[in-house]
Design a protein around this motif. Structure first.
Motif, PDB file in Angstrom:
ATOM      1  N   LEU A  18      -5.487  -2.281  -2.254  1.00  9.29           N
ATOM      2  CA  LEU A  18      -4.454  -2.017  -1.256  1.00  9.29           C
ATOM      3  C   LEU A  18      -4.460  -3.165  -0.265  1.00  9.29           C
ATOM      4  N   THR A  19      -3.351  -3.297   0.437  1.00  8.37           N
ATOM      5  CA  THR A  19      -3.224  -4.310   1.478  1.00  8.37           C
ATOM      6  C   THR A  19      -2.865  -3.616   2.782  1.00  8.37           C
ATOM      7  N   LEU A  20      -3.485  -4.052   3.877  1.00  6.44           N
ATOM      8  CA  LEU A  20      -3.199  -3.543   5.219  1.00  6.44           C
ATOM      9  C   LEU A  20      -2.493  -4.625   6.021  1.00  6.44           C
ATOM     10  N   THR A  21      -1.381  -4.272   6.650  1.00  7.57           N
ATOM     11  CA  THR A  21      -0.687  -5.173   7.568  1.00  7.57           C
ATOM     12  C   THR A  21      -0.460  -4.436   8.885  1.00  7.57           C
ATOM     13  N   ASP A  22       0.222  -5.115   9.793  1.00  7.89           N
ATOM     14  CA  ASP A  22       0.499  -4.528  11.104  1.00  7.89           C
ATOM     15  C   ASP A  22       1.824  -3.793  11.180  1.00  7.89           C
ATOM     16  N   SER A  23       2.563  -3.720  10.064  1.00  9.83           N
ATOM     17  CA  SER A  23       3.857  -3.033  10.127  1.00  9.83           C
ATOM     18  C   SER A  23       4.341  -2.657   8.730  1.00  9.83           C
TER      19      SER A  23
ATOM     20  N   ALA B 296     -13.220  -7.792   0.289  1.00 14.89           N
ATOM     21  CA  ALA B 296     -11.978  -8.464   0.666  1.00 14.89           C
ATOM     22  C   ALA B 296     -11.403  -9.144  -0.575  1.00 14.89           C
ATOM     23  N   GLY B 297     -10.094  -9.085  -0.689  1.00 16.06           N
ATOM     24  CA  GLY B 297      -9.418  -9.753  -1.784  1.00 16.06           C
ATOM     25  C   GLY B 297      -8.787 -11.042  -1.304  1.00 16.06           C
ATOM     26  N   GLY B 298      -8.311 -11.819  -2.250  1.00 15.62           N
ATOM     27  CA  GLY B 298      -7.669 -13.091  -1.927  1.00 15.62           C
ATOM     28  C   GLY B 298      -6.728 -13.517  -3.029  1.00 15.62           C
ATOM     29  N   PRO B 299      -6.157 -14.702  -2.904  1.00 15.23           N
ATOM     30  CA  PRO B 299      -5.179 -15.174  -3.888  1.00 15.23           C
ATOM     31  C   PRO B 299      -5.681 -15.143  -5.334  1.00 15.23           C
ATOM     32  N   GLY B 300      -6.976 -15.332  -5.521  1.00 18.53           N
ATOM     33  CA  GLY B 300      -7.530 -15.282  -6.872  1.00 18.53           C
ATOM     34  C   GLY B 300      -7.456 -13.902  -7.509  1.00 18.53           C
ATOM     35  N   ASP B 301      -7.201 -12.883  -6.690  1.00 18.89           N
ATOM     36  CA  ASP B 301      -7.098 -11.509  -7.192  1.00 18.89           C
ATOM     37  C   ASP B 301      -5.678 -11.130  -7.609  1.00 18.89           C
ATOM     38  N   ILE B 302      -4.707 -11.982  -7.369  1.00 15.02           N
ATOM     39  CA  ILE B 302      -3.321 -11.624  -7.680  1.00 15.02           C
ATOM     40  C   ILE B 302      -3.154 -11.217  -9.144  1.00 15.02           C
TER      41      ILE B 302
ATOM     42  N   ARG C  88       3.200 -12.136  -0.433  1.00 14.00           N
ATOM     43  CA  ARG C  88       3.581 -12.145   0.982  1.00 14.00           C
ATOM     44  C   ARG C  88       2.701 -11.202   1.791  1.00 14.00           C
ATOM     45  N   TYR C  89       2.511  -9.983   1.291  1.00 15.07           N
ATOM     46  CA  TYR C  89       1.658  -9.046   2.028  1.00 15.07           C
ATOM     47  C   TYR C  89       0.222  -9.551   2.096  1.00 15.07           C
ATOM     48  N   MET C  90      -0.219 -10.252   1.070  1.00 18.45           N
ATOM     49  CA  MET C  90      -1.558 -10.836   1.089  1.00 18.45           C
ATOM     50  C   MET C  90      -1.644 -11.874   2.201  1.00 18.45           C
ATOM     51  N   ASP C  91      -0.588 -12.672   2.355  1.00 19.62           N
ATOM     52  CA  ASP C  91      -0.563 -13.685   3.416  1.00 19.62           C
ATOM     53  C   ASP C  91      -0.484 -13.051   4.801  1.00 19.62           C
ATOM     54  N   GLU C  92       0.199 -11.900   4.912  1.00 22.10           N
ATOM     55  CA  GLU C  92       0.425 -11.249   6.206  1.00 22.10           C
ATOM     56  C   GLU C  92      -0.692 -10.289   6.607  1.00 22.10           C
ATOM     57  N   GLY C  93      -1.495  -9.863   5.660  1.00 25.90           N
ATOM     58  CA  GLY C  93      -2.447  -8.802   5.961  1.00 25.90           C
ATOM     59  C   GLY C  93      -3.812  -9.019   5.359  1.00 25.90           C
TER      60      GLY C  93
END
Length: 174
Positions: free
Chosen positions: A74-79, A8-14, A54-59
């Motif tokens: 990669l980032t996964l979201t619901d839409s 899992a990634g997080g803000p520190g990975d930006i 934003r995608y990090m916050d949403e997914g």
């Protein structure tokens, strides 16, 4: 054989994620393929930095590592992103891939495919059967074919903005 570890990634990975995007732009430019992301580092674009955040916050962000080094993300979201709001919605729950990118030093090592397989498994675990992604469909079409080689099929073509940036939505049943 190298072991690819997905975490899992997080803000520190930006910073690492932006570095992967910049590496991809540099590689695309060296190939003469500037239509996808232009010629300037994406880390210098406030819009891109905001989108990644934003995608990090949403997914859910995932980072593939090779020997402890972040190699792809990669980032996964619901839409899908808002830029696709004019397309027909899928009519069912989905998981959507955003910002798949790799550090080009790891090209050909399977990190992108490993992340796509992980995204499919995460989608399945969430009880969702539709995984979608969109990508640049211009130039030689290699990116679309890459997704197809990873089990996705073309669904809808689209264009974005005044430049009519050519895109393709692809889907995979999981």
């Amino acid at each position: 054989m190298e072991i690819i570890r997905i975490r899992a990634g997080g803000p520190g990975d930006i910073p690492a994620i932006l570095g992967m995007l910049d590496s991809s732009v540099e590689w695309l430019v060296s190939q003469g393929r500037t239509g996808q992301w232009g010629t300037k580092p994406l880390s210098e674009s406030p819009k891109t930095v905001e989108s990644v955040t934003r995608y990090m916050d949403e997914g859910d962000v995932f980072v593939a590592e090779v020997e402890g080094v972040p190699a792809a993300t990669l980032t996964l979201t619901d839409s899908a992103g808002a830029y696709l709001s004019h397309l027909t919605p899928p009519g069912e729950p989905e998981r959507y891939i955003h910002w798949l990118a790799s550090d080009r030093r790891f090209k050909g090592r399977g990190v992108g495919s490993a992340l796509l397989a992980h995204a499919a498994e995460e989608t399945r675990r969430a009880g969702v059967s539709l995984l979608r992604v969109d990508c640049y469909a211009g130039d030689d079409g290699k990116l679309v074919r890459y997704y197809e080689s990873n089990g996705f099929t073309r669904t809808e073509a689209f264009t974005v903005g005044e430049s009519e940036w050519p895109g393709q939505v692809l889907a995979r049943r999981v």
